[in-house]
Design a protein around this motif. Structure first.
Motif: not given
Ligand SMILES: [Cu+2]
Length: 867
Positions: A482, A580, A484, A757, A549-550, A480, A577-578
């Motif tokens: 962060r 972490d 996002g 998510d 997802g990055m 992830r 966003s997804n």
């Protein structure tokens, strides 16, 4: 003539480097070809800056580790022979050492490029071995050798070899990931210092002692030997102190060490200045350039000491890169140009007249080139806004290119020269060409990297005092980025301080903008995006990481937008966003107790449930507004026996929305019991649990997808008659998690597409991974599972166990005492059941939804089994 002894290499001018021997010429030619290949590859890497993740690292290391190391090895051995009047070492062994070094460098470069730590480590070991052999040769050469007044200079070459050995060890620790985040910054600083100031700086310093007097056309002063000894002690000793201190993370001894190095360079510069006589130098251009180069080294090292003194070591790494243009362009490249300006006419010509003509060509317009180069370095080194920095780059590059043009002119003219044997000149020509490319490359490398190395201070840019500068800390971890999402006002000067907090390597590339190099664990880098005017995305360029997802959005709002400023601050928290999952939960967060409470006493259970909105931490660090029964999502577990009556009073405390409730455990006409009640109203829902099982309850109000998707669900557990007692009994309600404003178009779209998510047990992603359930070896545990959805069922599995009991939707599928076992409790939507198992031994048993898309996105937990 005594000067034959005093300055052997330059005064032996017709044959500098002892090029008389034909075999030596061939070897020099080979070595220079290797240097040229490294330089060519470095240029390719420097050009590929924006597209290759480790391009910048490669460019720097191809140049300094590949090309410079080969050159320093060849020339230090060569000069050592000349300075000590020693016998030349065995050629085959010399070649073997050189081959080993090149093989080692190749291994290191490929190892880092392909992220193969074993290959990188092997390369480092071979490099250390080959350099140790080189060092032994340099030391042995001194024994029994006659030595001249400049024998001391060989000490610089020995110290340099030792420096690269240390540099290779440190670099190996960093590149193979053995540095660890805690020591990373210190090791990296030590690595940069020992290689740049030691391996590159020391031999150049030493060579200046003999080059300088010959350029001036004077005899070296009597004190040269003594000063050389002092300079070596100060620079070598200082560097050693600094490196040890940096590795140990101790700032002040490091500052002292670098200061000692600086004093050494000042001492040498002073000696150079004292050597100047009133008479005209042989080459004024060369003298000025060598002098200025020495000045830049003094300035660069002093600035370095200053940076170390005022900045924490963890941040100094970034600042030190600002000194790279000073050291590489101001010092190394300028020494190279100065030396070539002086040496080439001696090497390429036979008579004094010819020599003077050639020198006149090489010195053409030298004052302008000198001013441009040094002015450019000054502009690059000072913390000036970007247009000025670019001007500095152009000036320095222009000066380098101008010299290159003169060189080409000289070489082309010499190519057809009469009385010269072309073959005898070839090695020199090649070496010269390599040297000039080095200069151009030095300028390139020093300033590549998407402007990340340039100290442009965005807040000072332009005449627009209103420009807002924002620095946002960005972390890379657990697949992830962060935050996002970063919201900025149009025109904001945005800087991203990117830190890799993961165990593996990542980078960050901004769409149409700069990119970080591949960051090792713990490493950080600042990206200067300048004024941001349109929405952009950023992502990790490693294969698959973006898809995993990055990614990050940089969203531009108009300055007139009344939302302006809402997201300001160092960490604008994402809302869609997804999550972490590797991050930690907020302080004070508690997991939901998964233990099944005992069945309610009595046979009639009166329960009041309030439909209420709550903001809950649903994933590590992610808070989300949920629609709940009783303030939690899922709502409370209702536990009873067959025949029990449940009288549930639903109270709608929602300020704006109607809700209802549907208990799958009861059988009754939906019309009244499951009707929607308005805010403030109450509803009594009465049912008798006539059959055992794990049942779902949920909101009965349309659109149910949203009501359930936002948290309005729970479980009713009705024990089958005669259910044996077990050591642990847990309830896990599986569901999906949809972030974003509840009911918003974006959130509902994700629900419709079945693109949550996260997937969760008991409402919170990864909560039992952070706060494991506990059991003891040999104990028996029962897991009740209900699939709440709203879109996905579950394949419940506990890693390392076999279920000997499976109760699925009201019937035993597997029971103890029969040969069959079970691995998964498969539940379609709204189904429930339980499984039982005995943990065979202590250990960590993950429980997951065996749909890996779900497990890896939060539907996982842990049973920690002790002895
Ligand atoms: Cu509802």
């Amino acid at each position: 003539m005594s000067s034959q002894v005093d300055h052997p290499a330059p005064t032996d001018a017709r044959h500098p480097g002892g090029l008389k021997q034909p075999d030596l010429k061939t070897r020099q030619l080979r070595a220079h070809s290797v240097v040229a290949v490294w330089v060519g590859l470095a240029l390719v890497a420097a050009g590929a800056q924006q597209t290759l993740p480790v391009a910048r690292w490669l460019a720097v290391h191809l140049f300094l580790l590949g090309a410079a190391t080969t050159a320093v090895m060849v020339w230090s051995e060569h000069f050592a022979v000349a300075l000590l009047h020693a016998r030349r070492p065995d050629e085959r062994r010399s070649d073997a050492r050189l081959a080993a070094v090149n093989l080692a460098v190749l291994g290191v470069l490929i190892g880092v490029w392909l992220d193969r730590p074993v290959l990188t480590g092997a390369g480092c070991v071979l490099l250390v071995a080959a350099l140790a052999a080189h060092l032994v040769v340099l030391v042995r050469m001194g024994r029994g050798a006659l030595g001249g007044r400049l024998a001391r200079v060989v000490g610089f070459y020995r110290a340099a070899a030792a420096a690269l050995i240390v540099g290779a060890v440190l670099g190996g620790l960093i590149a193979t990931g053995h540095a660890g985040p805690r020591y990373y910054a210190g090791l990296r600083l030590a690595h940069i210092h020992v290689t740049l100031l030691g391996w590159i700086g020391l031999p150049v310093l030493g060579t200046l002692f003999m080059l300088w007097p010959t350029v001036l056309g004077v005899r070296m002063t009597e004190r040269t030997t003594r000063v050389a000894r002092w300079v070596l002690a100060l620079t070598g000793g200082g560097l050693l102190t600094a490196v040890v201190a940096l590795v140990a993370g101790r700032r002040w001894p490091a500052v002292a060490g670098v200061m000692a190095y600086a004093v050494g360079t000042v001492l040498m510069t002073t000696l150079l200045a004292r050597t100047i006589r009133r008479r005209r130098p042989v080459s004024a251009a060369a003298a000025w350039m060598l002098g200025a180069a020495a000045g830049w080294l003094c300035a660069g090292v002093a600035a370095d000491a200053g940076v170390l003194a005022v900045r924490p070591l963890t941040e100094a790494g970034e600042d030190f890169t600002l000194l790279v243009p000073v050291v590489i362009v101001g010092f190394v490249a300028q020494v190279l140009i100065g030396a070539l300006t002086y040496l080439l006419p001696i090497v390429l010509t036979g008579g004094p007249r010819e020599r003077a003509a050639l020198r006149a060509v090489l010195e053409l317009g030298w004052p302008a080139r000198f001013v441009a180069l040094n002015g450019g370095v000054a502009l690059l080194a000072l913390p000036l806004p970007d247009p000025v920095g670019t001007a500095g780059l152009l000036l320095a590059a222009g000066a380098g290119a101008a010299f290159l043009a003169l060189l080409v002119r000289v070489l082309v003219r010499r190519g057809g020269g009469a009385g010269e044997s072309p073959s005898s000149r070839r090695p020199v020509l090649l070496g010269t060409a390599g040297g000039t490319v080095l200069i151009v490359l030095a300028v390139l490398v020093a300033n590549s990297g998407g402007g990340t190395d340039h100290p442009a201070d965005a807040s000072r840019a332009g005449g627009n005092g209103a420009a807002v500068t924002r620095t946002v800390d960005v972390t890379l971890a657990g697949m992830r980025i962060r935050p996002g999402r970063i919201d900025v006002t149009a025109g904001t000067e945005l800087r991203l301080k990117v830190t890799n907090k993961d165990a593996q390597r990542h980078d960050l590339k901004v769409e149409g903008g700069p990119a970080t190099p591949l960051l090792s664990p713990g490493q950080s880098r600042t990206l200067d995006l300048g004024p941001v005017t349109e929405t952009r995305t950023a992502w990790c360029t490693l294969p698959g990481h973006r898809a995993a997802g990055m990614t990050m959005d940089i969203v531009v709002r108009n300055s007139t937008d009344d939302m302006a400023g809402m997201h300001d601050g160092p960490t604008a928290v994402t809302d869609d966003s997804n999550p972490d999952l590797s991050a930690g939960f907020s302080p004070g967060w508690k997991p939901r107790d998964a233990a099944l409470a005992p069945a309610l006493a009595g046979t009639v259970h009166r329960i009041e449930l309030h439909a209420v909105r709550r903001t809950i931490e649903v994933a590590p660090g992610v808070r989300q507004q949920m629609w709940t029964f009783g303030g939690t999502a899922p709502g409370p577990v209702l536990h009873g026996r067959v025949g029990d009556v449940f009288e549930v009073t639903l109270v709608n405390d929602d300020p704006a929305m109607g809700h209802g409730i549907d208990f799958h455990a009861g059988s009754l006409s939906p019309d009244r019991a499951m009707r929607t009640i308005a805010p403030g109203q109450r509803l009594v829902y009465r049912f008798r649990a006539e059959r055992a099982g794990a049942w779902l309850y949920h909101c009965s109000t349309a659109p149910m997808l949203q009501h359930m998707g936002n948290g309005m669900y729970g479980a009713v557990v009705i024990d089958p008659p005669g259910l044996p007692k077990v050591d642990h009994e847990y309830v896990l309600v599986s569901s999906e998690l949809y972030l974003g404003t509840p009911g918003s178009a974006a959130q509902v779209a994700k629900m419709r597409q079945g693109a949550p998510d996260a997937w969760v047990f008991n409402g919170v992603a990864a909560q039992y991974a952070k706060a494991p359930l506990r059991a003891k070896a040999g104990q028996r545990a029962r897991f009740w599972v209900v699939a709440a959805g709203p879109g996905d069922g579950i394949a419940f599995h506990i890693v390392g166990t076999v279920f000997d009991t499976v109760y699925e939707e009201g019937a035993y599928l597997v029971e103890p005492g029969r040969p069959g076992g079970s691995q998964v409790l498969g539940l379609a939507l709204a189904q429930g059941g339980f499984v039982e198992t005995t943990f065979p031994a202590a250990g960590h048993y993950s429980f997951i939804d065996h749909d890996m898309r779900h497990a890896e996105a939060g539907a996982m937990g842990m049973v920690e089994v002790s002895k």
